[in-house]
Design a protein around this motif. Structure first.
Motif, PDB file in Angstrom:
ATOM      1  N   VAL A 161       0.833  -1.210   0.000  1.00 53.49           N
ATOM      2  CA  VAL A 161       0.000   0.000   0.000  1.00 53.49           C
ATOM      3  C   VAL A 161       0.861   1.252   0.000  1.00 53.49           C
ATOM      4  O   VAL A 161       0.564   2.242  -0.691  1.00 53.49           O
ATOM      5  CB  VAL A 161      -0.951  -0.002   1.219  1.00 53.49           C
ATOM      6  CG1 VAL A 161      -1.616   1.359   1.389  1.00 53.49           C
ATOM      7  CG2 VAL A 161      -2.010  -1.083   1.061  1.00 53.49           C
ATOM      8  N   TYR A 188       0.289   3.673  -2.992  1.00 53.46           N
ATOM      9  CA  TYR A 188      -0.440   4.903  -2.672  1.00 53.46           C
ATOM     10  C   TYR A 188       0.382   5.910  -1.854  1.00 53.46           C
ATOM     11  O   TYR A 188      -0.002   7.075  -1.751  1.00 53.46           O
ATOM     12  CB  TYR A 188      -1.720   4.564  -1.892  1.00 53.46           C
ATOM     13  CG  TYR A 188      -2.621   3.610  -2.629  1.00 53.46           C
ATOM     14  CD1 TYR A 188      -3.399   4.046  -3.702  1.00 53.46           C
ATOM     15  CD2 TYR A 188      -2.699   2.268  -2.266  1.00 53.46           C
ATOM     16  CE1 TYR A 188      -4.235   3.169  -4.388  1.00 53.46           C
ATOM     17  CE2 TYR A 188      -3.535   1.388  -2.944  1.00 53.46           C
ATOM     18  CZ  TYR A 188      -4.298   1.844  -3.992  1.00 53.46           C
ATOM     19  OH  TYR A 188      -5.119   0.979  -4.668  1.00 53.46           O
ATOM     20  N   LEU A 232      -4.760  -5.880  -4.828  1.00 54.38           N
ATOM     21  CA  LEU A 232      -4.052  -4.623  -5.085  1.00 54.38           C
ATOM     22  C   LEU A 232      -3.415  -4.668  -6.465  1.00 54.38           C
ATOM     23  O   LEU A 232      -3.071  -5.737  -6.972  1.00 54.38           O
ATOM     24  CB  LEU A 232      -2.966  -4.393  -4.026  1.00 54.38           C
ATOM     25  CG  LEU A 232      -3.428  -4.289  -2.574  1.00 54.38           C
ATOM     26  CD1 LEU A 232      -2.229  -4.200  -1.641  1.00 54.38           C
ATOM     27  CD2 LEU A 232      -4.353  -3.091  -2.374  1.00 54.38           C
TER      28      LEU A 232
END
Length: 276
Positions: A62, A66, A138
């Motif tokens: 993540v 991001y 993801l």
């Protein structure tokens, strides 16, 4: 005892109350306390390892995709998830989640040899399932790989993995295998050790400390660069860490003779702290 002999005979295909392949025989064997306990341990290790990898490697993925977790956040996530799962299933399986830990405990006769393969299979299974979940949920590209790859040389990462796994196993030995320790704080001690190790060694080797943590993502994403480092390093470090703690675990000497200077343990009421 007769009951155990009967079950053993059935497991070996001998005569029992029913034919060797009858449903009655299998029901009696599978309902035995040993079989149920082993199954529970296996499931606990699979689930525990799954969520350790899901949360820990998930924070890495993540953050790369991001950019919202940050490196300190990754360190905290690893420490917290290990601590949480120790308190969740530690009383069922011992909360190993790590083949290096299981192998070391087996070598030092603190874990039964016959359960070693089961635990390693459970840990690898949990890691692979968690890695597949992350890869499937993801948008993980090659640059977002959430496994461990040496940043520098293989030798540098190998040394780092040995050192940090030494510390991890040293803490595990002291906080969870020594009856004189405060057992309720074992999960906190281990979790905080993971956090500190990732904080220090993460930028260098990825701070695996766990063959399953590295093998699962490697298999799912087909990235095997330096994978041997994360198998050999943690195992060597864990064995050395447990060996070092066992050297200081018991002594017949009073503490004041062991630490005559520079120690904050002063006073007659602490003289027997290190006695076996």
């Amino acid at each position: 005892m007769a009951r155990e002999d009967e079950i053993y005979s059935m497991e070996e295909g001998g005569a029992g109350r029913g034919a060797p392949n009858s449903p009655e025989v299998y029901a009696q064997v599978c309902s035995s306390k040993a079989a149920v306990t082993t199954a529970q341990k296996f499931i606990a290790e699979v689930i525990g390892t799954y969520f350790v990898i899901f949360a820990g490697c998930g924070s890495v993925a993540v953050n790369k995709i991001y950019g919202s977790v940050t490196f300190p956040g990754i360190c905290v996530t690893w420490g917290l998830i290990v601590m949480v799962m120790i308190y969740t299933v530690g009383h069922i399986s011992g909360a190993h989640f790590n083949p290096a830990v299981t192998i070391t405990l087996t070598l030092f006769r603190r874990f039964p040899l016959w359960q070693l393969p089961l635990y390693i299979v459970a840990q690898l299974m949990g890691s692979i399932l968690a890695s597949a979940t992350l890869a499937g949920t993801l948008n993980v590209t090659e640059k977002d790989f959430f496994g461990t790859v040496p940043v520098g040389s293989n030798g540098q990462s190998l040394l780092i993995e040995i050192i940090i796994t030494f510390l991890l196993m040293f803490v595990i030995s002291g906080a969870t295998t020594d009856k004189r320790a405060i057992g309720e704080l074992g999960g906190v001690a281990v979790g905080m050790t993971i956090l500190l190790n990732v904080l220090v060694a993460g930028p260098v080797s990825g701070a695996s400390m766990n063959p399953a943590r590295s093998i699962g993502p490697a298999i799912v994403k087909h990235e095997y660069t330096g994978i041997w480092v994360y198998v050999v390093g943690p195992i060597i470090g864990a064995i050395l860490g447990a060996f070092a703690y066992n050297l200081i675990r018991f002594t017949e000497k009073p503490l004041k003779e062991i630490a005559r200077s520079g120690s904050f343990f002063r006073g007659d009421d602490r003289d027997d702290v290190l006695r076996g």
